[in-house]
Design a protein around this motif. Sequence first.
Motif, PDB file in Angstrom:
ATOM      1  N   LYS A   1       0.869  -1.169   0.000  1.00 31.55           N
ATOM      2  CA  LYS A   1       0.000   0.000   0.000  1.00 31.55           C
ATOM      3  C   LYS A   1       0.910   1.224   0.000  1.00 31.55           C
ATOM      4  O   LYS A   1       1.782   1.363   0.842  1.00 31.55           O
ATOM      5  CB  LYS A   1      -0.908   0.000   1.227  1.00 31.55           C
ATOM      6  CG  LYS A   1      -1.976   1.072   1.154  1.00 31.55           C
ATOM      7  CD  LYS A   1      -3.067   0.814   2.141  1.00 31.55           C
ATOM      8  CE  LYS A   1      -4.160   1.842   1.953  1.00 31.55           C
ATOM      9  NZ  LYS A   1      -5.287   1.590   2.816  1.00 31.55           N
ATOM     10  N   SER A   2       0.711   2.095  -0.968  1.00 26.50           N
ATOM     11  CA  SER A   2       1.617   3.219  -1.132  1.00 26.50           C
ATOM     12  C   SER A   2       0.841   4.476  -1.467  1.00 26.50           C
ATOM     13  O   SER A   2      -0.208   4.435  -2.102  1.00 26.50           O
ATOM     14  CB  SER A   2       2.604   2.921  -2.262  1.00 26.50           C
ATOM     15  OG  SER A   2       3.408   4.021  -2.506  1.00 26.50           O
ATOM     16  N   THR A   3       1.380   5.604  -1.072  1.00 23.74           N
ATOM     17  CA  THR A   3       0.756   6.883  -1.410  1.00 23.74           C
ATOM     18  C   THR A   3       1.299   7.438  -2.709  1.00 23.74           C
ATOM     19  O   THR A   3       0.781   8.391  -3.247  1.00 23.74           O
ATOM     20  CB  THR A   3       0.972   7.913  -0.282  1.00 23.74           C
ATOM     21  OG1 THR A   3       2.383   8.066  -0.102  1.00 23.74           O
ATOM     22  CG2 THR A   3       0.301   7.471   0.995  1.00 23.74           C
ATOM     23  N   SER A   4       2.367   6.846  -3.230  1.00 26.44           N
ATOM     24  CA  SER A   4       2.977   7.324  -4.459  1.00 26.44           C
ATOM     25  C   SER A   4       3.371   6.147  -5.335  1.00 26.44           C
ATOM     26  O   SER A   4       4.149   5.292  -4.935  1.00 26.44           O
ATOM     27  CB  SER A   4       4.225   8.166  -4.136  1.00 26.44           C
ATOM     28  OG  SER A   4       4.856   8.586  -5.319  1.00 26.44           O
ATOM     29  N   VAL A   5       2.806   6.095  -6.517  1.00 25.22           N
ATOM     30  CA  VAL A   5       3.116   5.032  -7.454  1.00 25.22           C
ATOM     31  C   VAL A   5       3.559   5.674  -8.765  1.00 25.22           C
ATOM     32  O   VAL A   5       2.888   6.561  -9.268  1.00 25.22           O
ATOM     33  CB  VAL A   5       1.898   4.111  -7.713  1.00 25.22           C
ATOM     34  CG1 VAL A   5       2.214   3.072  -8.764  1.00 25.22           C
ATOM     35  CG2 VAL A   5       1.442   3.467  -6.424  1.00 25.22           C
ATOM     36  N   HIS A   6       4.688   5.247  -9.287  1.00 23.55           N
ATOM     37  CA  HIS A   6       5.204   5.761 -10.538  1.00 23.55           C
ATOM     38  C   HIS A   6       4.994   4.718 -11.623  1.00 23.55           C
ATOM     39  O   HIS A   6       5.182   3.530 -11.391  1.00 23.55           O
ATOM     40  CB  HIS A   6       6.701   6.084 -10.425  1.00 23.55           C
ATOM     41  CG  HIS A   6       6.975   7.109  -9.378  1.00 23.55           C
ATOM     42  ND1 HIS A   6       7.084   8.439  -9.670  1.00 23.55           N
ATOM     43  CD2 HIS A   6       7.113   7.014  -8.057  1.00 23.55           C
ATOM     44  CE1 HIS A   6       7.297   9.116  -8.568  1.00 23.55           C
ATOM     45  NE2 HIS A   6       7.321   8.264  -7.551  1.00 23.55           N
TER      46      HIS A   6
END
Length: 134
Positions: free
Chosen positions: A125-130
């Motif tokens: 779970k991440s707040t930033s995905v590239h």
Amino acid sequence: MAHMQSYTIGQAARLLGVSPDTARRWADAGRVATHRDEAGRRLIDGRDLAAFSIEVAQGGTGEEDGSYTSARNAFPGIVTAVKLGDVAAQVEIQAGPHRLVSLLTREAVEELGLEVGMRATARVKSTSVHIDRV
């Protein structure tokens, strides 16, 4: 206009995180449309695979695991390494082409009984995905 990307059953299986046999069964059952190329290989159009991947993610694969979580990025795989420290631990999971490394407490590793060779799912779970275009 760019040429539409198509995927073989094996490529689609890797992208969906399932075995080629499972992807083939889904295609045989008509869950995802396929066509044949000049060499006779079964292909899935990129747009069809994208839509199907959303359907699979929302509805699951029909194999309920009984766990509930808010983390939507699940990587089922096999534990390839467990490094225990006095307090912390490092666990590596190979999930298809993805190698995931997690740092957690030694106590959590022991409670879960994690060992090399066993199946496990890494949830991210991440707040930033590239996203990079391939």
